[in-house]
Design a protein around this motif. Structure first.
Motif, PDB file in Angstrom:
ATOM      1  N   LEU A   1       0.824  -1.208   0.000  1.00 50.00           N
ATOM      2  CA  LEU A   1       0.000   0.000   0.000  1.00 50.00           C
ATOM      3  C   LEU A   1       0.858   1.258   0.000  1.00 50.00           C
ATOM      4  O   LEU A   1       0.560   2.220  -0.717  1.00 50.00           O
ATOM      5  N   ALA A   2       1.912   1.263   0.769  1.00 47.85           N
ATOM      6  CA  ALA A   2       2.787   2.435   0.830  1.00 47.85           C
ATOM      7  C   ALA A   2       3.430   2.700  -0.528  1.00 47.85           C
ATOM      8  O   ALA A   2       3.568   3.864  -0.941  1.00 47.85           O
ATOM      9  N   ASN A   3       3.792   1.653  -1.241  1.00 48.56           N
ATOM     10  CA  ASN A   3       4.443   1.811  -2.538  1.00 48.56           C
ATOM     11  C   ASN A   3       3.479   2.207  -3.647  1.00 48.56           C
ATOM     12  O   ASN A   3       3.912   2.627  -4.719  1.00 48.56           O
ATOM     13  N   SER A   4       2.170   2.094  -3.406  1.00 46.75           N
ATOM     14  CA  SER A   4       1.197   2.483  -4.429  1.00 46.75           C
ATOM     15  C   SER A   4       1.078   4.006  -4.539  1.00 46.75           C
ATOM     16  O   SER A   4       0.584   4.514  -5.539  1.00 46.75           O
ATOM     17  N   LYS A   5       1.514   4.739  -3.522  1.00 51.03           N
ATOM     18  CA  LYS A   5       1.554   6.207  -3.506  1.00 51.03           C
ATOM     19  C   LYS A   5       0.198   6.826  -3.834  1.00 51.03           C
ATOM     20  O   LYS A   5       0.096   7.748  -4.616  1.00 51.03           O
TER      21      LYS A   5
ATOM     22  N   SER B   1      -8.349  -1.537   1.750  1.00 52.05           N
ATOM     23  CA  SER B   1      -7.307  -1.938   0.793  1.00 52.05           C
ATOM     24  C   SER B   1      -6.283  -2.858   1.459  1.00 52.05           C
ATOM     25  O   SER B   1      -5.846  -3.851   0.868  1.00 52.05           O
ATOM     26  N   TYR B   2      -5.897  -2.525   2.684  1.00 54.70           N
ATOM     27  CA  TYR B   2      -4.953  -3.345   3.448  1.00 54.70           C
ATOM     28  C   TYR B   2      -5.499  -4.757   3.640  1.00 54.70           C
ATOM     29  O   TYR B   2      -4.812  -5.746   3.384  1.00 54.70           O
ATOM     30  N   ASN B   3      -6.750  -4.844   4.050  1.00 54.44           N
ATOM     31  CA  ASN B   3      -7.368  -6.154   4.265  1.00 54.44           C
ATOM     32  C   ASN B   3      -7.514  -6.924   2.948  1.00 54.44           C
ATOM     33  O   ASN B   3      -7.356  -8.146   2.928  1.00 54.44           O
ATOM     34  N   ASN B   4      -7.793  -6.219   1.849  1.00 58.02           N
ATOM     35  CA  ASN B   4      -7.899  -6.880   0.547  1.00 58.02           C
ATOM     36  C   ASN B   4      -6.559  -7.479   0.125  1.00 58.02           C
ATOM     37  O   ASN B   4      -6.508  -8.608  -0.367  1.00 58.02           O
ATOM     38  N   ILE B   5      -5.477  -6.740   0.307  1.00 61.00           N
ATOM     39  CA  ILE B   5      -4.154  -7.249  -0.054  1.00 61.00           C
ATOM     40  C   ILE B   5      -3.797  -8.450   0.815  1.00 61.00           C
ATOM     41  O   ILE B   5      -3.328  -9.477   0.327  1.00 61.00           O
TER      42      ILE B   5
ATOM     43  N   ILE C   1      -3.128 -12.443  -0.397  1.00 62.71           N
ATOM     44  CA  ILE C   1      -1.916 -13.207  -0.081  1.00 62.71           C
ATOM     45  C   ILE C   1      -2.268 -14.513   0.631  1.00 62.71           C
ATOM     46  O   ILE C   1      -1.706 -15.564   0.346  1.00 62.71           O
ATOM     47  N   THR C   2      -3.226 -14.455   1.546  1.00 66.85           N
ATOM     48  CA  THR C   2      -3.499 -15.622   2.403  1.00 66.85           C
ATOM     49  C   THR C   2      -4.646 -16.512   1.922  1.00 66.85           C
ATOM     50  O   THR C   2      -4.726 -17.668   2.352  1.00 66.85           O
ATOM     51  N   LYS C   3      -5.504 -16.029   1.032  1.00 65.16           N
ATOM     52  CA  LYS C   3      -6.682 -16.801   0.612  1.00 65.16           C
ATOM     53  C   LYS C   3      -6.362 -18.201   0.105  1.00 65.16           C
ATOM     54  O   LYS C   3      -7.035 -19.158   0.486  1.00 65.16           O
ATOM     55  N   PRO C   4      -5.338 -18.370  -0.739  1.00 61.19           N
ATOM     56  CA  PRO C   4      -5.062 -19.736  -1.236  1.00 61.19           C
ATOM     57  C   PRO C   4      -4.696 -20.730  -0.131  1.00 61.19           C
ATOM     58  O   PRO C   4      -4.714 -21.932  -0.359  1.00 61.19           O
ATOM     59  N   PHE C   5      -4.367 -20.247   1.048  1.00 60.46           N
ATOM     60  CA  PHE C   5      -3.870 -21.123   2.111  1.00 60.46           C
ATOM     61  C   PHE C   5      -4.832 -21.246   3.291  1.00 60.46           C
ATOM     62  O   PHE C   5      -4.497 -21.836   4.298  1.00 60.46           O
ATOM     63  N   LYS C   6      -6.046 -20.715   3.164  1.00 58.55           N
ATOM     64  CA  LYS C   6      -6.998 -20.738   4.275  1.00 58.55           C
ATOM     65  C   LYS C   6      -7.383 -22.152   4.675  1.00 58.55           C
ATOM     66  O   LYS C   6      -7.628 -22.419   5.840  1.00 58.55           O
ATOM     67  N   ASN C   7      -7.440 -23.078   3.730  1.00 60.06           N
ATOM     68  CA  ASN C   7      -7.888 -24.445   4.035  1.00 60.06           C
ATOM     69  C   ASN C   7      -6.751 -25.413   4.332  1.00 60.06           C
ATOM     70  O   ASN C   7      -6.983 -26.599   4.491  1.00 60.06           O
ATOM     71  N   ILE C   8      -5.544 -24.893   4.409  1.00 59.20           N
ATOM     72  CA  ILE C   8      -4.400 -25.775   4.674  1.00 59.20           C
ATOM     73  C   ILE C   8      -4.253 -25.988   6.159  1.00 59.20           C
ATOM     74  O   ILE C   8      -4.389 -25.142   6.958  1.00 59.20           O
TER      75      ILE C   8
END
Length: 91
Positions: A61-65, A76-80, A84-91
């Motif tokens: 988010l900081a780099n998106s300026k 936006s923070y929660n979406n990012i 990142i974590t969605k593919p691993f929720k069921n692991i």
């Protein structure tokens, strides 16, 4: 002196994933190291993976300026973080 001495190696594994690019995560026996892959520069040392993901989300988010409202930033923070974590929720 901060960090490791030159020539000392401790890295065990590396996490490289397009979702966290341009960053990589070095997995060591007792810590995680967030690295800017384009500069080969450590950005932080963490004791758990969740803190690394939090840092990557914040830096993305900081780099998106962009300008955000507080609610917009949190969304936006929660979406990012979710991307990142969605593919691993069921692991």
């Amino acid at each position: 002196m901060r960090g490791r001495q030159k020539g000392q190696t401790k890295r065990m594994s590396m996490i490289k994933d397009p979702i966290i690019a341009p960053y990589e995560i070095q997995v060591e026996e007792d810590q995680y190291v967030l690295v800017d892959a384009s500069k080969d520069k450590p950005l932080g040392y963490f004791n758990n993976l969740e803190n690394v993901i939090t840092r990557v989300s914040r830096m993305s988010l900081a780099n998106s300026k962009e300008d955000y409202t507080l609610a917009g930033f949190i969304e936006s923070y929660n979406n990012i973080k979710e991307q990142i974590t969605k593919p691993f929720k069921n692991i």
